[in-house]
Design a protein around this motif. Structure first.
Motif, PDB file in Angstrom:
ATOM      1  N   ASP A  61       0.618  -0.991   0.115  1.00 57.74           N
ATOM      2  CA  ASP A  61      -0.048  -0.204  -0.009  1.00 57.74           C
ATOM      3  C   ASP A  61       0.958   1.329  -0.140  1.00 57.74           C
ATOM      4  O   ASP A  61       2.036   1.304  -0.195  1.00 57.74           O
ATOM      5  N   LYS A  72       1.971   3.272   2.177  1.00 59.06           N
ATOM      6  CA  LYS A  72       2.976   2.952   3.189  1.00 59.06           C
ATOM      7  C   LYS A  72       4.162   2.420   3.025  1.00 59.06           C
ATOM      8  O   LYS A  72       5.310   2.653   3.628  1.00 59.06           O
ATOM      9  N   SER A  86     -15.319   1.367  -0.645  1.00 61.24           N
ATOM     10  CA  SER A  86     -13.855   1.212  -0.516  1.00 61.24           C
ATOM     11  C   SER A  86     -13.254   1.539  -1.747  1.00 61.24           C
ATOM     12  O   SER A  86     -13.749   1.202  -2.799  1.00 61.24           O
ATOM     13  N   ARG A 137      -8.941   1.615  -3.683  1.00 60.13           N
ATOM     14  CA  ARG A 137      -7.551   1.491  -3.627  1.00 60.13           C
ATOM     15  C   ARG A 137      -6.926   2.667  -4.433  1.00 60.13           C
ATOM     16  O   ARG A 137      -7.607   2.983  -5.491  1.00 60.13           O
ATOM     17  N   TYR A 160      -2.791   5.009  -5.009  1.00 62.53           N
ATOM     18  CA  TYR A 160      -1.725   5.819  -4.386  1.00 62.53           C
ATOM     19  C   TYR A 160      -0.868   6.701  -5.593  1.00 62.53           C
ATOM     20  O   TYR A 160      -0.501   6.113  -6.445  1.00 62.53           O
ATOM     21  N   ASP A 163      -3.107   8.973  -2.802  1.00 68.65           N
ATOM     22  CA  ASP A 163      -4.620   9.171  -2.094  1.00 68.65           C
ATOM     23  C   ASP A 163      -5.382   9.733  -3.543  1.00 68.65           C
ATOM     24  O   ASP A 163      -4.976  11.014  -3.700  1.00 68.65           O
ATOM     25  N   THR A 218     -14.896  11.311   3.344  1.00 63.33           N
ATOM     26  CA  THR A 218     -13.776  10.155   2.948  1.00 63.33           C
ATOM     27  C   THR A 218     -12.694   9.880   4.213  1.00 63.33           C
ATOM     28  O   THR A 218     -12.415  10.903   4.742  1.00 63.33           O
ATOM     29  N   THR A 219     -12.673   8.802   4.495  1.00 64.69           N
ATOM     30  CA  THR A 219     -12.134   8.258   5.506  1.00 64.69           C
ATOM     31  C   THR A 219     -10.684   8.171   5.537  1.00 64.69           C
ATOM     32  O   THR A 219     -10.336   7.867   4.307  1.00 64.69           O
ATOM     33  N   LYS A 220      -9.953   7.835   6.438  1.00 68.23           N
ATOM     34  CA  LYS A 220      -8.496   7.520   6.376  1.00 68.23           C
ATOM     35  C   LYS A 220      -8.171   6.020   5.752  1.00 68.23           C
ATOM     36  O   LYS A 220      -7.264   5.852   5.511  1.00 68.23           O
ATOM     37  N   ASN A 221      -9.065   5.271   6.053  1.00 69.27           N
ATOM     38  CA  ASN A 221      -8.964   3.769   5.688  1.00 69.27           C
ATOM     39  C   ASN A 221      -9.496   3.794   4.040  1.00 69.27           C
ATOM     40  O   ASN A 221     -10.206   2.621   3.795  1.00 69.27           O
ATOM     41  N   SER A 222      -9.434   4.769   3.570  1.00 70.55           N
ATOM     42  CA  SER A 222      -9.708   4.456   2.198  1.00 70.55           C
ATOM     43  C   SER A 222     -11.218   4.215   1.739  1.00 70.55           C
ATOM     44  O   SER A 222     -11.525   3.127   1.106  1.00 70.55           O
ATOM     45  N   ARG A 223     -12.280   5.064   2.306  1.00 66.72           N
ATOM     46  CA  ARG A 223     -13.602   4.700   2.149  1.00 66.72           C
ATOM     47  C   ARG A 223     -14.339   5.998   2.124  1.00 66.72           C
ATOM     48  O   ARG A 223     -14.012   6.927   2.709  1.00 66.72           O
TER      49      ARG A 223
END
Length: 212
Positions: free
Chosen positions: A75, A77, A129, A131, A133, A135, A157-162
């Motif tokens: 991902d 990171k 959800s 994916r 990068y 973001d 839009t959340t930090k967990n890609s949603r």
């Protein structure tokens, strides 16, 4: 006659160094590879200067004089510098970079349909959800017009890609085509959800009459 023979052990060196890698798929897998001139097992792998421990994500492998680092479930990171260090009094190291660049991809969850039917007054809740990068930027449209947040419309839009869209106090006018667009420097993707809001009076008419 006297003579002294001094034998020095051949130093360990890299005969094949690490090379920079690029991953274009989130949750993909890459493998770093290097080779030494002789067997040497006392090595450590680092990510941005922090030593890695073996787990399901990071797997160091040695095969003879060759050393590998397998990275799974990539991902954003994992976009970092990776180093293999030959431990000992004459420490040697070799560095490389993993570049993660993946176009967005939107996913419909197993518990979420691209066709939603609700009764008038009930909320509409859409959560998808995704994916990608870097973001991606997320935006919504309704019947081909840009949809903006309001007292009834919440866009998040959340930090967990949603990407979440919630509409409260629905009316028949909320029926239509909702499109989520995701875009970053690598590309774009869209996902369409069709919503139908039923009038309560029509629901009552269509319900069968129970016999006494």
């Amino acid at each position: 006659t006297e003579a002294m023979l001094s034998v020095e052990e051949e130093p360990v060196v890299f005969v094949k160094k690490l090379t920079d890698l690029k991953c274009t798929e989130i949750a993909g897998t890459v493998t770093f590879e290097c080779e030494l001139n002789k067997l040497f097992s006392d090595v450590a792998w680092f990510k941005n200067g922090v030593e890695l421990t073996e787990n399901n994500k990071y797997k160091p492998i040695q095969n003879g004089t060759k050393h590998y680092l397998v990275i799974n479930d990539i991902d954003g990171k994992d976009n970092a510098e990776y180093t293999i260090v030959l431990l000992g009094k004459n420490e040697k190291k070799c560095m490389s970079v993993l570049s993660v660049r993946a176009s967005p991809k939107c996913n419909l969850n197993s518990d979420f349909s691209d066709n939603i039917v609700v009764k008038r007054g009930q909320p509409i809740e859409m959560g998808l959800s995704y994916r990608g990068y870097p973001d991606p930027k997320a935006s919504w449209s309704f019947n081909d017009e840009s949809l903006q947040a309001s007292n009834r419309v919440r866009i998040e839009t959340t930090k967990n890609s949603r990407a979440n869209l919630t509409i409260t106090k629905t009316t028949r006018l909320d029926s239509g085509k909702y499109v989520l667009t995701l875009e970053n420097e690598c590309g774009r993707d869209t996902c369409t959800i069709n919503v139908k809001v039923l009038d309560l009076s029509l629901i009552h008419i269509s319900e069968p009459t129970r016999r006494s």
